[in-house]
Design a protein around this motif. Structure first.
Motif, PDB file in Angstrom:
ATOM      1  N   PHE A 118       0.700  -1.048  -0.056  1.00 13.16           N
ATOM      2  CA  PHE A 118       0.047  -0.104  -0.242  1.00 13.16           C
ATOM      3  C   PHE A 118       0.881   1.389  -0.007  1.00 13.16           C
ATOM      4  CE2 PHE A 118      -2.790  -3.054   2.389  1.00 13.16           C
ATOM      5  CZ  PHE A 118      -3.641  -3.253   1.420  1.00 13.16           C
ATOM      6  N   LEU A 156      -3.548   6.581   2.387  1.00 15.02           N
ATOM      7  CA  LEU A 156      -4.609   6.081   3.569  1.00 15.02           C
ATOM      8  C   LEU A 156      -3.881   6.677   4.843  1.00 15.02           C
ATOM      9  CD1 LEU A 156      -4.439   2.501   2.415  1.00 15.02           C
ATOM     10  CD2 LEU A 156      -6.122   4.015   1.733  1.00 15.02           C
ATOM     11  N   GLU A 185      -6.890   3.637   8.447  1.00  9.42           N
ATOM     12  CA  GLU A 185      -7.509   3.034   7.237  1.00  9.42           C
ATOM     13  C   GLU A 185      -6.469   2.051   6.920  1.00  9.42           C
ATOM     14  OE1 GLU A 185      -9.769   6.499   4.827  1.00  9.42           O
ATOM     15  OE2 GLU A 185      -7.833   6.510   4.874  1.00  9.42           O
ATOM     16  N   LEU A 186      -5.086   2.205   7.120  1.00 10.44           N
ATOM     17  CA  LEU A 186      -3.950   1.074   6.702  1.00 10.44           C
ATOM     18  C   LEU A 186      -4.132   0.151   7.677  1.00 10.44           C
ATOM     19  CD1 LEU A 186      -1.784   0.796   4.862  1.00 10.44           C
ATOM     20  CD2 LEU A 186      -0.176   1.865   6.596  1.00 10.44           C
ATOM     21  N   GLU A 232      -6.734  -0.860   9.358  1.00 12.28           N
ATOM     22  CA  GLU A 232      -7.824  -1.840   8.882  1.00 12.28           C
ATOM     23  C   GLU A 232      -7.572  -2.711   7.901  1.00 12.28           C
ATOM     24  OE1 GLU A 232     -10.866   1.249   8.419  1.00 12.28           O
ATOM     25  OE2 GLU A 232     -11.283   1.423  10.459  1.00 12.28           O
ATOM     26  N   ARG A 233      -7.076  -2.283   6.665  1.00  7.21           N
ATOM     27  CA  ARG A 233      -6.771  -3.166   5.646  1.00  7.21           C
ATOM     28  C   ARG A 233      -5.723  -4.259   5.845  1.00  7.21           C
ATOM     29  NH1 ARG A 233      -6.724  -0.181  -0.323  1.00  7.21           N
ATOM     30  NH2 ARG A 233      -8.524   1.590   0.273  1.00  7.21           N
ATOM     31  N   ALA A 277      -7.620  -6.690   8.007  1.00  8.14           N
ATOM     32  CA  ALA A 277      -8.593  -7.387   7.353  1.00  8.14           C
ATOM     33  C   ALA A 277      -7.610  -8.549   6.547  1.00  8.14           C
ATOM     34  CB  ALA A 277      -9.286  -6.719   6.125  1.00  8.14           C
ATOM     35  N   LEU A 278      -6.534  -8.128   6.218  1.00  6.45           N
ATOM     36  CA  LEU A 278      -5.543  -9.416   5.193  1.00  6.45           C
ATOM     37  C   LEU A 278      -5.186 -10.299   6.384  1.00  6.45           C
ATOM     38  CD1 LEU A 278      -3.671  -6.762   2.873  1.00  6.45           C
ATOM     39  CD2 LEU A 278      -5.059  -8.620   2.169  1.00  6.45           C
ATOM     40  N   ALA A 297      -2.593  -7.965  -1.116  1.00  3.45           N
ATOM     41  CA  ALA A 297      -2.911  -6.642  -0.703  1.00  3.45           C
ATOM     42  C   ALA A 297      -3.214  -5.750  -2.013  1.00  3.45           C
ATOM     43  CB  ALA A 297      -1.503  -6.134  -0.033  1.00  3.45           C
ATOM     44  N   ASN A 312      -4.951  -6.944  -4.583  1.00  3.29           N
ATOM     45  CA  ASN A 312      -5.891  -7.544  -5.094  1.00  3.29           C
ATOM     46  C   ASN A 312      -5.593  -8.280  -6.611  1.00  3.29           C
ATOM     47  OD1 ASN A 312      -8.245  -7.385  -3.040  1.00  3.29           O
ATOM     48  ND2 ASN A 312      -8.356  -5.136  -3.899  1.00  3.29           N
TER      49      ASN A 312
END
Length: 320
Positions: free
Chosen positions: A115, A125, A129-130, A132-133, A136-137, A170, A172
């Protein structure tokens, strides 16, 4: 197979290295297609060119000749910036998870790195936000939240590989090359990582090129299998056909080299001889010096790689 179903097409890929006055043909005139959402298993002994082929596909090393078409685009001939952007769709998971991670960075920082490197395209980000991503990963690949701030050396090999997979996911991607991703792990952990890869493929419609020595692993995860020997493809077909009706003597030898358990105990049929030096491959068929079915023609003339039945390609004079 419709053209839109093909996510990648490699045509006549070759990589030659100059070694003194000699030329080492690490990959020599290899062509294949990869269908979207499927897995191509790539097998062969050490030194057969599997990892070099993986790096050619990603343009991590320049090809001597050949082309790669990804999502209908001529990857190698794209302008540098467009090629860089398209490469985000193609990621790699390496054999040694510890060496592939930054040891001085925490688990969360390792996963967040794509990212940060691609912030121009991803967008800037906030730290929240970073995080959270990244969380999630971590959840997606089964890494507990408690490992957020630990360092790679504090994890087991399996957890390290899960972090490597999270980092590969990360941005996608649509294609992930798995270069011996479970060979350094315990057998029980191998199964967990393979199941994880299959679950991710089903959920995200990922395409894989899966490199391995272990034929049982390849059979478990692959849709199609390509067999390499001394830089050449010698056989290609779907997994069921290959494991039930192998044609090339090298493919058969690989399968017979796997230890089998019988009522009398362990039986092992080793392959005769060692793989020749790629600097001085045999004349004619490259497998002729180890092949039990070799004819005089095999020592003089290289066999053509051709389709001998629907979807089943082989390079062997026995099938001409």
């Amino acid at each position: 197979m419709e053209k839109n179903d093909i996510i990648m097409r490699a045509e006549h890929l070759s990589k030659y290295f100059k070694v003194g006055r000699q030329t080492l043909k690490a990959v020599d005139d290899v062509s294949f297609t990869l269908q979207r959402g499927t897995t191509l298993g790539l097998v062969g002994e050490s030194g057969s060119g599997k990892s070099t082929l993986a790096r050619l596909v990603l343009d991590l090393i320049p090809a001597t000749k050949g082309r790669v078409e990804f999502e209908g685009q001529d990857f190698f001939n794209l302008p540098r910036e467009k090629r860089r952007l398209l490469r985000r769709e193609m990621q790699i998971v390496f054999q040694n998870p510890f060496l592939s991670l930054f040891p001085h960075m925490s688990v969360s920082s390792n996963i967040a790195e794509p990212f940060i490197v691609n912030r121009k395209e991803v967008g800037k980000l906030s730290q929240k936000e970073l995080n959270e991503r990244v969380e999630a990963l971590m959840a997606l690949v089964g890494v507990p939240r408690e490992y957020f701030n630990v360092y790679p050396h504090e994890l087991s090999g399996g957890q390290q590989q899960r972090v490597g997979i999270a980092r590969a996911l990360a941005l996608n991607p649509k294609l992930i090359i798995c270069d011996e991703p479970v060979s350094s792990l315990d057998v029980s952990i191998q199964a967990q990582i393979l199941n994880l890869l299959q679950d991710l493929q089903a959920e995200k419609d990922l395409s894989y090129i899966f490199i391995a020595h272990n034929l049982a692993v390849v059979e478990h995860i692959s849709t199609h299998v390509a067999v390499m020997y001394l830089g050449k493809l010698v056989e290609y077909t779907d997994t069921y056909e290959l494991y039930n009706h192998p044609l090339h003597p090298y493919t058969r030898a690989l399968m017979e080299s796997v230890p089998q358990i019988s009522t009398e105990g362990a039986e092992f049929h080793g392959m005769e001889g060692e793989i020749p030096s790629p600097l001085n491959p045999p004349r004619g068929c490259r497998f002729c010096t180890r092949c039990p079915k070799a004819m005089q023609r095999c020592h003089e003339e290289e066999p053509a790689y051709r389709e001998v039945s629907p979807g089943h390609c082989v390079a062997c004079h026995l099938y001409e």
